[in-house]
Design a protein around this motif. Structure first.
Motif, PDB file in Angstrom:
ATOM      1  N   ILE A  64       0.869  -1.190   0.000  1.00  0.00           N
ATOM      2  CA  ILE A  64       0.000   0.000   0.000  1.00  0.00           C
ATOM      3  C   ILE A  64       0.903   1.236   0.000  1.00  0.00           C
ATOM      4  CG2 ILE A  64      -1.798   1.272   1.212  1.00  0.00           C
ATOM      5  CD1 ILE A  64      -2.718  -1.370   2.433  1.00  0.00           C
ATOM      6  N   THR A  65       0.906   1.949  -1.113  1.00  0.00           N
ATOM      7  CA  THR A  65       1.830   3.081  -1.270  1.00  0.00           C
ATOM      8  C   THR A  65       1.290   4.389  -0.704  1.00  0.00           C
ATOM      9  OG1 THR A  65       0.953   3.470  -3.508  1.00  0.00           O
ATOM     10  CG2 THR A  65       2.918   2.077  -3.303  1.00  0.00           C
ATOM     11  N   ASP A  66      -0.029   4.506  -0.590  1.00  0.00           N
ATOM     12  CA  ASP A  66      -0.607   5.709   0.003  1.00  0.00           C
ATOM     13  C   ASP A  66      -0.400   5.675   1.522  1.00  0.00           C
ATOM     14  OD1 ASP A  66      -3.289   6.927   1.395  1.00  0.00           O
ATOM     15  OD2 ASP A  66      -2.720   8.084  -0.391  1.00  0.00           O
ATOM     16  N   ALA A  67       0.331   6.660   2.042  1.00  0.00           N
ATOM     17  CA  ALA A  67       0.723   6.656   3.464  1.00  0.00           C
ATOM     18  C   ALA A  67      -0.486   6.629   4.396  1.00  0.00           C
ATOM     19  CB  ALA A  67       1.601   7.860   3.763  1.00  0.00           C
ATOM     20  N   GLY A  68      -1.508   7.420   4.072  1.00  0.00           N
ATOM     21  CA  GLY A  68      -2.693   7.488   4.925  1.00  0.00           C
ATOM     22  C   GLY A  68      -3.441   6.172   4.965  1.00  0.00           C
ATOM     23  N   TYR A  69      -3.624   5.567   3.775  1.00  0.00           N
ATOM     24  CA  TYR A  69      -4.337   4.296   3.709  1.00  0.00           C
ATOM     25  C   TYR A  69      -3.523   3.182   4.368  1.00  0.00           C
ATOM     26  CZ  TYR A  69      -6.695   0.201   1.765  1.00  0.00           C
ATOM     27  OH  TYR A  69      -7.342  -0.999   1.611  1.00  0.00           O
ATOM     28  N   ASN A  70      -2.199   3.246   4.193  1.00  0.00           N
ATOM     29  CA  ASN A  70      -1.313   2.264   4.808  1.00  0.00           C
ATOM     30  C   ASN A  70      -1.455   2.293   6.333  1.00  0.00           C
ATOM     31  OD1 ASN A  70       1.158   1.010   5.932  1.00  0.00           O
ATOM     32  ND2 ASN A  70       1.807   0.886   3.805  1.00  0.00           N
ATOM     33  N   GLN A  71      -1.422   3.487   6.885  1.00  0.00           N
ATOM     34  CA  GLN A  71      -1.554   3.636   8.338  1.00  0.00           C
ATOM     35  C   GLN A  71      -2.915   3.148   8.820  1.00  0.00           C
ATOM     36  OE1 GLN A  71      -1.077   7.655   9.752  1.00  0.00           O
ATOM     37  NE2 GLN A  71      -0.979   7.028  11.897  1.00  0.00           N
ATOM     38  N   LYS A  72      -3.952   3.432   8.039  1.00  0.00           N
ATOM     39  CA  LYS A  72      -5.302   2.993   8.396  1.00  0.00           C
ATOM     40  C   LYS A  72      -5.384   1.466   8.387  1.00  0.00           C
ATOM     41  CE  LYS A  72     -10.154   3.567   7.052  1.00  0.00           C
ATOM     42  NZ  LYS A  72     -11.082   4.207   6.082  1.00  0.00           N
ATOM     43  N   PHE A  73      -4.760   0.847   7.386  1.00  0.00           N
ATOM     44  CA  PHE A  73      -4.759  -0.608   7.280  1.00  0.00           C
ATOM     45  C   PHE A  73      -4.041  -1.247   8.470  1.00  0.00           C
ATOM     46  CE2 PHE A  73      -2.428  -4.437   5.969  1.00  0.00           C
ATOM     47  CZ  PHE A  73      -3.484  -5.263   5.617  1.00  0.00           C
ATOM     48  N   ILE A  74      -2.855  -0.732   8.786  1.00  0.00           N
ATOM     49  CA  ILE A  74      -2.090  -1.279   9.913  1.00  0.00           C
ATOM     50  C   ILE A  74      -2.844  -1.085  11.227  1.00  0.00           C
ATOM     51  CG2 ILE A  74       0.016  -1.011  11.289  1.00  0.00           C
ATOM     52  CD1 ILE A  74       0.461  -2.544   8.717  1.00  0.00           C
ATOM     53  N   SER A  75      -3.458   0.070  11.383  1.00  0.00           N
ATOM     54  CA  SER A  75      -4.237   0.335  12.601  1.00  0.00           C
ATOM     55  C   SER A  75      -5.369  -0.676  12.745  1.00  0.00           C
ATOM     56  CB  SER A  75      -4.800   1.753  12.577  1.00  0.00           C
ATOM     57  OG  SER A  75      -3.763   2.698  12.643  1.00  0.00           O
ATOM     58  N   HIS A  76      -5.976  -1.032  11.599  1.00  0.00           N
ATOM     59  CA  HIS A  76      -7.094  -1.974  11.641  1.00  0.00           C
ATOM     60  C   HIS A  76      -6.634  -3.379  12.035  1.00  0.00           C
ATOM     61  CE1 HIS A  76     -10.605  -4.149   9.442  1.00  0.00           C
ATOM     62  NE2 HIS A  76     -10.845  -4.018  10.737  1.00  0.00           N
ATOM     63  N   ILE A  77      -5.571  -3.875  11.395  1.00  0.00           N
ATOM     64  CA  ILE A  77      -5.180  -5.270  11.663  1.00  0.00           C
ATOM     65  C   ILE A  77      -4.457  -5.447  12.998  1.00  0.00           C
ATOM     66  CG2 ILE A  77      -5.070  -5.825   9.202  1.00  0.00           C
ATOM     67  CD1 ILE A  77      -2.015  -5.776   9.435  1.00  0.00           C
ATOM     68  N   THR A  78      -4.059  -4.358  13.617  1.00  0.00           N
ATOM     69  CA  THR A  78      -3.389  -4.483  14.920  1.00  0.00           C
ATOM     70  C   THR A  78      -4.340  -4.237  16.093  1.00  0.00           C
ATOM     71  OG1 THR A  78      -2.634  -2.173  14.777  1.00  0.00           O
ATOM     72  CG2 THR A  78      -1.105  -3.886  14.033  1.00  0.00           C
ATOM     73  N   THR A  79      -5.590  -3.897  15.798  1.00  0.00           N
ATOM     74  CA  THR A  79      -6.561  -3.671  16.871  1.00  0.00           C
ATOM     75  C   THR A  79      -7.499  -4.866  17.025  1.00  0.00           C
ATOM     76  OG1 THR A  79      -7.891  -2.391  15.290  1.00  0.00           O
ATOM     77  CG2 THR A  79      -6.447  -1.156  16.741  1.00  0.00           C
ATOM     78  N   GLY A  80      -8.638  -4.650  17.663  1.00  0.00           N
ATOM     79  CA  GLY A  80      -9.516  -5.725  18.099  1.00  0.00           C
ATOM     80  C   GLY A  80     -10.043  -6.661  17.032  1.00  0.00           C
ATOM     81  N   ASP A  81     -10.216  -6.193  15.789  1.00  0.00           N
ATOM     82  CA  ASP A  81     -10.752  -7.064  14.744  1.00  0.00           C
ATOM     83  C   ASP A  81      -9.782  -8.179  14.361  1.00  0.00           C
ATOM     84  OD1 ASP A  81     -13.171  -5.757  14.541  1.00  0.00           O
ATOM     85  OD2 ASP A  81     -12.493  -4.396  12.955  1.00  0.00           O
ATOM     86  N   PHE A  82      -8.496  -7.933  14.585  1.00  0.00           N
ATOM     87  CA  PHE A  82      -7.495  -8.920  14.175  1.00  0.00           C
ATOM     88  C   PHE A  82      -6.570  -9.319  15.334  1.00  0.00           C
ATOM     89  CE2 PHE A  82      -8.907  -7.329  10.091  1.00  0.00           C
ATOM     90  CZ  PHE A  82      -8.921  -8.474   9.306  1.00  0.00           C
ATOM     91  N   PHE A  83      -5.374  -8.721  15.415  1.00  0.00           N
ATOM     92  CA  PHE A  83      -4.333  -9.252  16.297  1.00  0.00           C
ATOM     93  C   PHE A  83      -4.270  -8.642  17.697  1.00  0.00           C
ATOM     94  CE2 PHE A  83      -2.690 -10.008  11.944  1.00  0.00           C
ATOM     95  CZ  PHE A  83      -2.707 -11.388  11.974  1.00  0.00           C
ATOM     96  N   GLU A  84      -4.964  -7.550  17.946  1.00  0.00           N
ATOM     97  CA  GLU A  84      -4.998  -6.944  19.289  1.00  0.00           C
ATOM     98  C   GLU A  84      -3.602  -6.842  19.909  1.00  0.00           C
ATOM     99  OE1 GLU A  84      -8.648  -7.797  21.860  1.00  0.00           O
ATOM    100  OE2 GLU A  84      -8.373  -9.691  20.782  1.00  0.00           O
ATOM    101  N   VAL A  85      -2.705  -6.142  19.236  1.00  0.00           N
ATOM    102  CA  VAL A  85      -1.296  -6.157  19.645  1.00  0.00           C
ATOM    103  C   VAL A  85      -1.043  -5.486  20.995  1.00  0.00           C
ATOM    104  CG1 VAL A  85      -0.511  -6.294  17.266  1.00  0.00           C
ATOM    105  CG2 VAL A  85      -0.705  -4.047  18.367  1.00  0.00           C
ATOM    106  N   GLU A  86      -1.909  -4.599  21.417  1.00  0.00           N
ATOM    107  CA  GLU A  86      -1.713  -4.007  22.743  1.00  0.00           C
ATOM    108  C   GLU A  86      -1.919  -5.057  23.839  1.00  0.00           C
ATOM    109  OE1 GLU A  86      -0.520  -1.084  23.520  1.00  0.00           O
ATOM    110  OE2 GLU A  86      -0.320  -0.616  21.387  1.00  0.00           O
TER     111      GLU A  86
END
Length: 198
Positions: free
Chosen positions: A88-110
């Motif tokens: 994902i080359t668009d910085a904003g979309y990239n950050q949004k994607f990473i934020s999504h997969i690292t939160t509750g819907d996926f890996f819950e990294v916190e």
């Protein structure tokens, strides 16, 4: 006196030889090699109906047990907070994607900042071990290629992981049958290169 010492020497030699023949000779302990976290890497690939995403995630530490040039055990830890997406080359979309997969819907990294893999069995080219991800441990088996040179051991493997086994259900047709073209594949793939040495 010399005769007594000579007889005692023969007795000790015979005992050692007998133990060796019986298979009781001391076995060389497995050597522990530290994982080179800079030389090791994990490439991930996840697919969905409308496309795919890929990137890298870091190994934070680990070790391999090696005996006679063969891996007999080991473990490594994955830093779940290090995940990046490279397509994902668009910085904003990239950050949004990473934020999504690292939160509750996926890996819950916190809540689950690391994942671990512990080798429990090596049989030929197949490695079996316990993968702990998202707070759940499952046993998985996969083929691996292991080479040894210049005091370093390199292990490479392509590991398919079914995320639903680890209670990661977002976008899965197993749980949301009417999701249509928004479905995300249950299985994602880890292309692992593990380098270890003294």
């Amino acid at each position: 006196m010399k005769a007594i010492k000579f007889i005692a020497s023969l007795f000790v030699s015979a005992t050692v030889l007998s133990s060796a023949i019986a298979g009781n000779a001391p076995k060389k302990a497995a050597e522990g090699l530290a994982v080179d976290t800079k030389g090791s890497k994990i490439h991930w690939l996840a697919k969905k109906v409308t496309g795919q995403h890929e990137g890298f995630i870091s190994i934070s530490n680990g070790n391999l047990s090696v005996a006679k040039g063969k891996v007999t055990g080991g473990t490594f830890t994955i830093d779940m907070k290090s995940i990046v997406c490279t397509d994902i080359t668009d910085a904003g979309y990239n950050q949004k994607f990473i934020s999504h997969i690292t939160t509750g819907d996926f890996f819950e990294v916190e809540k689950f900042p690391t994942a671990t893999f512990k080798i429990t069995k090596v049989a030929g080219s197949n490695i079996t071990g316990d993968l702990t991800l998202h707070g759940i441990t499952k046993t998985i088996t996969f083929p691996a290629t292991i080479t040894s040179a210049a005091g370093k051991v390199t292990a490479t493997a392509k590991i398919p992981v079914d995320r639903t086994d680890f209670n990661i259900k977002y976008g899965s047709k197993k749980f949301f049958e009417s999701i249509g073209d928004k479905a995300i594949d249950d299985v994602f793939n880890l292309d692992v290169t593990l380098v270890a040495g003294k």
